[in-house]
Design a protein around this motif. Sequence first.
Motif, mmCIF file in Angstrom:
data_model
loop_
_atom_site.group_PDB
_atom_site.id
_atom_site.type_symbol
_atom_site.label_atom_id
_atom_site.label_comp_id
_atom_site.label_asym_id
_atom_site.label_seq_id
_atom_site.Cartn_x
_atom_site.Cartn_y
_atom_site.Cartn_z
ATOM 1 N N GLN A 72 -52.212 -24.494 -25.920
ATOM 2 C CA GLN A 72 -52.687 -23.130 -26.111
ATOM 3 C C GLN A 72 -52.094 -22.508 -27.376
ATOM 4 N N ARG A 73 -50.825 -22.779 -27.615
ATOM 5 C CA ARG A 73 -50.181 -22.243 -28.812
ATOM 6 C C ARG A 73 -50.815 -22.835 -30.084
ATOM 7 N N PHE A 74 -51.098 -24.144 -30.047
ATOM 8 C CA PHE A 74 -51.711 -24.771 -31.215
ATOM 9 C C PHE A 74 -53.113 -24.217 -31.465
ATOM 10 N N ARG A 75 -53.892 -23.975 -30.394
ATOM 11 C CA ARG A 75 -55.233 -23.408 -30.550
ATOM 12 C C ARG A 75 -55.152 -22.004 -31.154
ATOM 13 N N ILE A 76 -54.153 -21.238 -30.715
ATOM 14 C CA ILE A 76 -54.000 -19.879 -31.242
ATOM 15 C C ILE A 76 -53.625 -19.920 -32.722
ATOM 16 N N ASN A 86 -57.645 -11.323 -22.568
ATOM 17 C CA ASN A 86 -56.220 -11.675 -22.462
ATOM 18 C C ASN A 86 -55.302 -10.777 -23.289
ATOM 19 N N GLY A 87 -55.851 -9.811 -23.967
ATOM 20 C CA GLY A 87 -55.004 -8.862 -24.688
ATOM 21 C C GLY A 87 -54.427 -9.444 -25.968
ATOM 22 N N SER A 88 -53.357 -8.832 -26.416
ATOM 23 C CA SER A 88 -52.749 -9.225 -27.693
ATOM 24 C C SER A 88 -51.808 -10.414 -27.522
ATOM 25 N N LEU A 89 -51.550 -11.091 -28.645
ATOM 26 C CA LEU A 89 -50.684 -12.270 -28.633
ATOM 27 C C LEU A 89 -49.251 -11.913 -28.280
ATOM 28 N N ASP A 90 -48.775 -10.789 -28.745
ATOM 29 C CA ASP A 90 -47.379 -10.438 -28.456
ATOM 30 C C ASP A 90 -47.159 -10.205 -26.965
ATOM 31 N N SER A 91 -48.167 -9.663 -26.256
ATOM 32 C CA SER A 91 -47.996 -9.451 -24.813
ATOM 33 C C SER A 91 -47.911 -10.781 -24.062
ATOM 34 N N SER A 144 -48.368 -10.262 -34.604
ATOM 35 C CA SER A 144 -48.818 -10.805 -33.318
ATOM 36 C C SER A 144 -49.571 -9.777 -32.484
ATOM 37 N N SER A 145 -49.245 -8.516 -32.635
ATOM 38 C CA SER A 145 -49.927 -7.491 -31.835
ATOM 39 C C SER A 145 -51.366 -7.253 -32.295
ATOM 40 N N ASN A 146 -51.705 -7.719 -33.511
ATOM 41 C CA ASN A 146 -53.070 -7.530 -34.025
ATOM 42 C C ASN A 146 -53.945 -8.759 -33.819
#
Length: 298
Positions: A238-242, A220-225, A268-270
């Motif tokens: 999903q946000r809470f799991r992240i 799923n790539g990076s969080l910022d994307s 977020s990109s990392n």
Amino acid sequence: MILDEWKRLYSNTKTNFREVAIKGIMMAFYVLVFCFSASTGKRKASAHYILGWSFALNGVAPPLDYALLPKPPPKEKHSQSFPWIKVIIGMMSPLTFTLLCLFLYVTLYKRYTVFETLEDWEMDCPHRFRYRDLHLATKGFVESQLIGVGGFGSVYKGVLPRTGTEVAVKRILRTPAKGMREFASEIESLGRLRHKNLVNLQGWCKHKNDLLLVYDYIPNGSLDSLLFSRSFVLDWDQRFRILKGVAVGLLYLHEEWEQVVIHRDVKSSNFLIDGDFNAHLGDFGLARLYSKTTFKDL
């Protein structure tokens, strides 16, 4: 005796020249009969022996009794004719050829193989990939395989040719001032870390000016994307799991591991998101390791 006869014939002026010519021919015949060839030399020289003779001035020479002739002396054997010399030469020839081939192999191997001294960080993460495998996995690092670009390099998706495993290959930009430092730092820190909320480093590769890191591929790539995507919206579960994954990962780095790991580039990109929307912290190029006693004093 023959020479005296020649002198007597030519000194007599009344001698018939026809008679002189006939006797001269006969004397020459006798000379030829009694002459034989010989050779000199210590080695490989032919030997000639006179074992008997029979001749007469007038008439037919009496026959020889071969049974009464002496036997020739035994032939001398030189060291060069000994059979063991040939045996040694036969044994040395294949051995010499084998040693020559071995010498050529070692010479060419040293010439075309680059030997590198392993540093401390290389010993901590011994799984080194072959450059050829990574080049094939990413199809030659083509742009179509590019999945991300960061401050220290680009990330390519690849499939390992031997196992068929999907991987992410990070190609670090190497400059005289940086590149190698971030490369070593990421291997030294992330190479020994194992946690479900950290990106798993599978191995590395150093080939000429290319510095490569191999990670597990996270789909799923990076969080910022995902946060800024217009085609996909994260729900609150999903946000809470992240967020939970981010917190658990940082807790492991700061308190639960044997040393304190300061990431120094949390953003977020990392954070990479897997198929179950679990967060995995990556990009440890700026990370620093501290002992727990030293960190408490800071």
